[in-house]
Scaffold this active site. Structure first.
Site, PDB file in Angstrom:
ATOM      1  N   SER A  42      13.253 -36.700  -5.680  1.00 17.40           N
ATOM      2  CA  SER A  42      12.345 -37.256  -4.680  1.00 17.40           C
ATOM      3  C   SER A  42      11.097 -36.390  -4.648  1.00 17.40           C
ATOM      4  O   SER A  42      11.179 -35.155  -4.645  1.00 17.40           O
ATOM      5  CB  SER A  42      13.016 -37.255  -3.302  1.00 17.40           C
ATOM      6  N   ASP A 257     -12.597 -53.717 -18.463  1.00 13.23           N
ATOM      7  CA  ASP A 257     -12.873 -54.950 -17.719  1.00 13.23           C
ATOM      8  C   ASP A 257     -14.356 -55.039 -17.353  1.00 13.23           C
ATOM      9  O   ASP A 257     -14.958 -56.120 -17.408  1.00 13.23           O
ATOM     10  CB  ASP A 257     -12.017 -55.008 -16.455  1.00 13.23           C
TER      11      ASP A 257
END
Length: 318
Positions: A42, A257
């Site tokens: 974690s 893009d």
């Protein structure tokens, strides 16, 4: 100053959210090699940001900066309200952005550590239904088939071809999905291929053909090379496009893009291929100076001014 009206462009591709988190440590200090068979870790990520992304969303954003008329064709989930509202506020036509019930919009979750290592999880969500979004009737004099679900990319390409709308095939992140046979089928439908340097080598390897040979069957093939500029192959010629020096190099996400948005805008106003590529290079340089794919804010007048300084060109005026 009024912007000249430009013809619409059909932008097929993904619309997605990117959640980017920073772990203020190093993964290697918490992942024990001898225990990877039973991994349970974690990471505390005090820094997190959520970005609007996806190829269709990014291209549309940049086209609006130029005063273009993008018509995105994409599938999103029920959580896309803010994104669609933002598009409308920018003046983008979202009539062909389809909401798929009981799904989430495609999402990428990226955790980066202080050594620039990344752990990424991608949820395709509504993107998986891209092929069901029929673009028939969408307005456009040009189109682009950008990375999306593979069956969606083929469906969009076939529909554009059937309607006689010329389009750019933008392989991008979809590259692992396409075999040599797939690539040949797409190239037979498209008028233009855009790839980066690495993707160009992969295309050549998988098709067994050189980029020069591939370009001979198209209106143009364009290979981007980052800070080295780009190469335009058209009409039997190979033309080097000099790069624009970026004011800062902050984040390459979405630069491709932005480049394609400049290319498409140039095509809609009737520019020659070489000038379209020059505008595209400038748009990529503008984007890389800002973090995130859609956070750069620049006026059309400033874009035109930088285009004049860089290449001696200027945007059409209304």
């Amino acid at each position: 100053m009024a912007h000249p009206e430009t013809a619409p462009v059909i932008i097929c591709g993904s619309v997605a959210f990117d959640t980017i988190m920073v772990f203020e440590g190093k993964f290697q200090e918490h992942i024990l090699p001898e225990q990877v068979h039973a991994l349970s870790v974690s990471f505390l990520v005090p820094s997190m940001r959520k970005e609007y992304g996806g190829c269709a969303g990014n291209i549309a954003y940049n086209m609006r900066l130029l005063g273009g008329t993008p018509v995105p064709v994409a599938t999103v989930g029920e959580d896309a309200g803010d994104y669609l509202r933002r598009m409308r506020e920018q003046g983008t036509n979202v009539d062909w952005v389809k909401i798929v019930p009981d799904t989430f919009t495609a999402q990428c979750f990226i955790t980066t550590d202080l050594a620039d290592n990344q752990i990424t999880a991608f949820h395709p969500g509504a993107m998986s239904a891209a092929a069901t979004n029929d673009l028939t009737g969408a307005p456009g004099v040009w189109g682009i088939v950008a990375p999306d679900a593979k069956d969606g990319m083929f469906a969009h390409a076939r529909r554009l071809h059937a309607q006689g709308i010329p389009f750019i095939f933008d392989l991008g992140q979809a590259m692992p999905l396409f075999s040599g046979e797939d690539l040949e089928e797409m190239l037979a439908l498209a008028q233009v291929l855009t790839v980066n340097d690495y993707e160009a080598h992969v295309v050549e390897q998988r098709t067994g053909r050189s980029m020069t040979d591939i370009a001979a069957g198209l209106q143009a093939a364009i290979v981007t090379r980052g800070e080295k500029g780009s190469t335009l192959l058209t009409g039997g010629q190979e033309i080097r496009i000099d790069p624009v020096k970026a004011e800062a190099v902050v984040d390459p996400t979405g630069c491709g893009d932005a480049y394609r948005a400049g290319l498409l805008y140039g095509l809609t106003v009737g520019w020659r291929w070489e000038d379209c590529c020059k505008l595209a290079s400038l748009m990529g340089a503008i984007k890389i100076a800002c973090r995130g794919p859609q956070n750069h804010q620049i006026s059309r007048e400033e874009i035109s001014s930088r285009l004049e300084r860089s290449y001696g060109l200027s945007l059409p005026q209304g």
